[in-house]
Design an enzyme around this catalytic site. Structure first.
Site, mmCIF file in Angstrom:
data_model
loop_
_atom_site.group_PDB
_atom_site.id
_atom_site.type_symbol
_atom_site.label_atom_id
_atom_site.label_comp_id
_atom_site.label_asym_id
_atom_site.label_seq_id
_atom_site.Cartn_x
_atom_site.Cartn_y
_atom_site.Cartn_z
ATOM 1 N N ASP A 58 -7.612 17.397 5.564
ATOM 2 C CA ASP A 58 -6.753 16.867 4.908
ATOM 3 C C ASP A 58 -5.406 17.584 4.990
ATOM 4 O OD1 ASP A 58 -5.770 15.969 2.361
ATOM 5 O OD2 ASP A 58 -5.872 18.078 1.710
ATOM 6 N N ASP A 83 -10.710 15.426 -2.359
ATOM 7 C CA ASP A 83 -11.430 15.799 -1.107
ATOM 8 C C ASP A 83 -12.905 15.911 -1.259
ATOM 9 O OD1 ASP A 83 -8.978 15.840 0.559
ATOM 10 O OD2 ASP A 83 -8.583 17.646 -0.234
#
Length: 733
Positions: free
Chosen positions: A428, A630
């Site tokens: 990410d 996430d």
């Protein structure tokens, strides 16, 4: 009968307790089978190295039923508390040392004649003396083997101690028989007292060395436990009092003097200092702490007296959770352990069968039944599967321990093993590869007064908690004017009044909706957006319409060391990918700066897991993230890696947690996984090799029982010693 299947909505819990009396992999398998037969047990895992059982059961299953199953299988229950285990282990080692010294003292006179034979000296002790020396070794110091063997027989199974008891008893019994049928005639019939005594002595030596080595694999746990102070200094009714750490209540003020350890997690309420968090998070440099900053229990207070408001104590503290996580990882089985489990189920019966065949074949073929007994004893002794049972758990303990030392926490042994097969690392962007804290990079005013533009924008946003607002206020760095009637417009920005001027601050979309002419700075905005900057506009509402004042651009800084971390992953043969919800220009700018191989940009939060699944068609994927959005991707990946600065949701979904928000720890985690798994394979190779090579040699009469017992003891010690080499691991520069 295997584990009971429960309804999916049935309440379950995990209980742990210590088990005494295990000696080999077959013991582990037997206890697990016994526990799984208890109604309501979902699954059971037993670890030979830590001597712990972890059982997943229905909520209504009593621990007494589990303990009874273990006792019925021939073993004992001991306290599962870490401190108790350490004390028991320490006293066990001193007992082992005492028994070893006595056994060696009694056995040495028996073995000296055998050692002198290669030099042409042929002499021996009288048979009575040999019996007097060997009997205490056999029946006092070797009593543990008989007790354990009898329990195994009662349970209808076998273990290492059964092999030792049968083998040494055969040698001792044959010697006693020969001595009794020819009293006073030493040499008329061969005596093998030295063989039985030497076998027991060498096995005790192996147990002592093994115990010492196993304790070293748990050094990480003991080091973490040592960080917890036993007392804390609290402020109660205006008086400073020293209380036991368990008596501290969340919300209380705790006084910490220079050089002391922080006894609790909390926020600094008074004072300034530096904290050494190296043993807790792996952070090597002291971290500055001021009012409002968070401190972690177990860290060392540096140069200032501080008052800390406790936020987490006892089992809820960061240190307690770290210890629990490392213990859980060390107690769980790696997937490769299933091979050992399958072998151990049939190993002992097969060895006993080989020993009986060896005895019968040598006796029939040569007529020398004494030699036949010795060859059968050698088969029993060389086959003891201690090394097989220690090969995997000791490596897992050492690997998770060294990982915790540098700030990498593995959730379980499966995550430790799976990480080695990763070929793709997906990151990410925001908060993982970048700081997640935007900074003001450029400002442009239509009238050229960039400082005045910044002053107005900072005044508008002085009371906002938005990250962009904080970046503007921090960039201005001076006292701001008072803003009036400030109002947030969802999805657009802010409106308000500063020094009598009616201002709006926000997105390009809002400016266009308000009819603002952006052409004076349109080219500048295009260049900034294409290079990854986020742009906000400031405009003033007048009687003549809304007039553009200027623009502010922001960028998210890459984390220090991120580029070097990506280069290290490339050096390990891994492909790197960045997944981001940002526009492609912003994402690709960061990717180029860091050397990322591929970018997946403009991915919606719910789409990250889909990207991970798509990447899994190309290889094993590790996903690195820190936010709630996430979590699905972390769970979908082959290995989820959560940054320690992230949310609890992300850390629960991940198999690996990094205690510091440093991308370099990703490479450390994968490197430790590879090295640990390599040690497991090496250990299993040596453990199997000893048996594969030693059993045929013993059956063919090429191994004396004394040599066989030495080889068996050495196999366990060599496996654990090989594991301990992991403790020398250190991060690559």
């Amino acid at each position: 009968m295997d584990a009971i299947a429960l309804p999916s909505n049935a309440a379950q819990r995990t209980t742990e307790f210590g088990v005494e009396g295990m000696t080999c992999a077959s013991c582990v398998a037997r206890i697990e089978r016994a526990l799984r037969r208890v109604p309501g047990v979902v699954g059971a895992t037993v670890n030979l190295a830590t001597e712990r059982a972890s059982v997943l059961v229905a909520d209504d299953v009593a621990d007494k039923a589990l303990h009874a199953a273990v006792i019925d299988a021939g073993y004992a229950i001991k306290a599962a508390d870490p401190a108790t285990r350490d004390d028991a282990q320490a006293s066990g080692i001193s007992t082992e040392a005492r028994n070893l010294i006595i056994a060696a003292t009694l056995s040495l006179p028996l073995m000296l004649p055998m050692l002198a034979m290669p030099f042409g000296h042929h002499w021996g002790l009288p048979g009575g003396w040999q019996l007097a020396l060997a009997a205490p070794v056999q029946f006092w110091l070797g009593l543990r083997f008989y007790k354990s063997a009898w329990k195994a027989v009662r349970a209808g199974t076998g273990n290492m101690d059964l092999l030792v008891a049968v083998g040494t008893s055969a040698a001792f019994g044959l010697s006693l028989f020969n001595l009794l049928r020819a009293p006073g005639h030493h040499g008329a019939w061969p005596l093998y007292f030295e063989a039985s005594a030497a076998v027991i002595t060498l096995i005790l030596l192996g147990k002592w060395l093994e115990g010492r080595a196993k304790r070293q694999t748990t050094d990480a746990i003991r080091a973490l436990q040592a960080l917890r102070p036993s007392t804390a200094r609290v402020m109660r009714d205006g008086v400073e009092q020293e209380v036991m750490i368990d008596a501290v209540i969340a919300g209380e003020l705790v006084i910490v003097r220079p050089g002391e350890r922080f006894p609790v997690d909390g926020d600094v309420a008074e004072g300034r200092t530096h904290a050494d968090e190296s043993l807790v998070t792996g952070e090597s440099l002291p971290v500055a702490k001021g009012i409002g900053d968070r401190v972690t229990g177990g860290a060392i207070n540096g140069d200032g007296r501080v008052v800390v408001r406790a936020t987490a104590v006892g089992a809820e503290s960061v240190l307690a959770r770290i210890i629990r996580m490392v213990e859980d990882a060390q107690g769980r089985k790696a997937p490769i352990q299933r091979i050992v489990d399958r072998v151990s189920v049939v190993f002992i019966p097969v060895v006993v069968a080989i020993s009986l065949v060896t005895f019968a074949a040598w006796g029939v073929a040569t007529g020398d039944w004494g030699a036949a007994i010795l060859h059968a004893v050698a088969v029993l002794v060389i086959a003891c599967p201690c090394a097989l049972g220690l090969a995997t758990p000791t490596a897992v303990m050492a690997g998770t321990g060294v990982a915790a030392r540098v700030g990498v926490l593995f959730k379980d042994a499966e995550a430790l093993e799976r990480a080695r097969n990763v070929s793709i690392v997906a990151f990410d962007k925001t908060g993982t590869l970048t700081e997640g804290k935007p900074v003001l990079s450029q400002r442009a005013a239509v009238d050229g007064d960039a400082r005045g533009l910044l002053r107005l924008a900072a005044s508008m946003q002085a009371g906002s908690e938005h990250p962009l607002a904080k970046a503007v206020v921090a960039a201005y760095g001076e006292a701001v004017a008072t803003a009036h009637d400030v109002q947030a417009v969802p999805g657009r920005g802010l409106r308000g009044s500063v020094e009598g001027r009616d201002l709006i601050l926000g997105s390009t979309l809002w400016m266009r909706e308000e009819g603002v002419d952006l052409s004076p700075l349109a080219e500048r905005e295009h260049l900034l957006a294409s290079s990854g900057h986020s742009v906000s506009w400031l405009a003033e509402r007048t009687h003549a319409g809304v007039r553009l004042l200027g623009l502010l651009s922001f960028r998210d800084q890459p984390r220090p060391g991120a580029r070097e971390a990506i280069a290290r992953l490339h050096g390990m043969g891994l492909r790197t990918i960045m997944i981001s919800g940002d526009n492609r220009g912003a994402a690709e700018t960061v990717a180029r700066a860091l050397g990322i191989d591929e970018v997946r940009a403009e991915v919606l939060p719910g789409g990250k897991a889909d990207v991970v699944r798509d990447l899994q068609r190309e290889g094993r994927v590790a996903m690195v993230g820190d936010g709630i959005n996430d979590a699905p991707a972390l769970a979908a990946a082959d290995v989820g890696i959560a940054m320690g600065s992230g949310t609890d949701v992300a850390m629960h979904a991940a198999g690996i947690t990094l205690m510091r928000s440093e991308p370099a720890l990703v490479a450390d985690a994968i490197d430790i996984s590879r090295r640990t798994t390599r040690k497991i394979h090496q250990n299993l190779f040596w453990a199997f090799s000893y048996n594969v090579i030693g059993l045929p040699l013993a059956a063919m009469g090429l191994l004396d029982p004394v040599i066989a017992s030495a080889a068996m003891a050495f196999s366990s010690v060599s496996v654990v010693s090989n594991t301990l080499l992991l403790r020398r691991w250190s991060p690559s520069p």
